[in-house]
Design an enzyme around this catalytic site. Structure first.
Site: not given
Ligand code: DQA
Length: 139
Positions: A22, A98
């Site tokens: 992230y 995401h």
């Molecule tokens: C997310 C992907 C999801 O699977 C995960 O649970 C997240 C972040 C993303 O931004 O890539 O918390 O939404």
């Protein structure tokens, strides 16, 4: 244009958790960059770890007269029928986003219960997933 960026569970930990996935920027820093990108628009931001609060935020979007919601629901994406129903209940269009490419990760992340009621889905572009989703409302 009025854009509403909603982040769900654990997104407040961005910059601190799983940095390889992230990134190192905090959600606040990312939101500042989003605001700068959409400097001629009105951007609203909301984050909660609580499912019901996210549903309320989606419901309130109609009172705020927003043109579009950009929603990263985090793990709620994969199982929250309550969020799905909240999206279906409002006429405001929602783009599911995401930061990571959920299709290149664990199997459970490939399923979204939200996608069928969203206008579209953008994933895999890090913080730019939010910007690409916001831009889509201008097309
Ligand atoms: C997310 C992907 C999801 O699977 C995960 O649970 C997240 C972040 C993303 O931004 O890539 O918390 O939404």
């Amino acid at each position: 244009m009025k854009l509403f960026f909603i982040n769900g569970v654990n997104l407040n930990m961005t910059g601190e958790r799983e940095k390889g996935v992230y990134g190192t920027q905090t959600l606040e820093e990312i939101n500042k960059e989003i605001s700068a990108h959409f400097k001629n628009d009105t951007c609203l931001f909301y984050q909660s770890n609580i499912e019901g609060e996210l549903c309320t935020a989606i419901q309130n979007a109609r009172k705020e007269k927003v043109d579009g919601i950009i929603l990263n629901a985090g793990a709620f994406t994969h199982y929250s029928y309550a969020l799905r129903d909240a999206i279906a209940a409002v006429s405001v269009p929602v783009i599911e986003v995401h930061m990571s490419n959920v299709h290149s990760r664990e199997e459970f992340r490939r399923n979204s219960v939200l996608s069928p009621v969203c206008r579209g889905v953008i994933c895999g572009f890090g913080k730019n997933s939010y910007i690409l989703a916001g831009e889509s409302f201008k097309l």
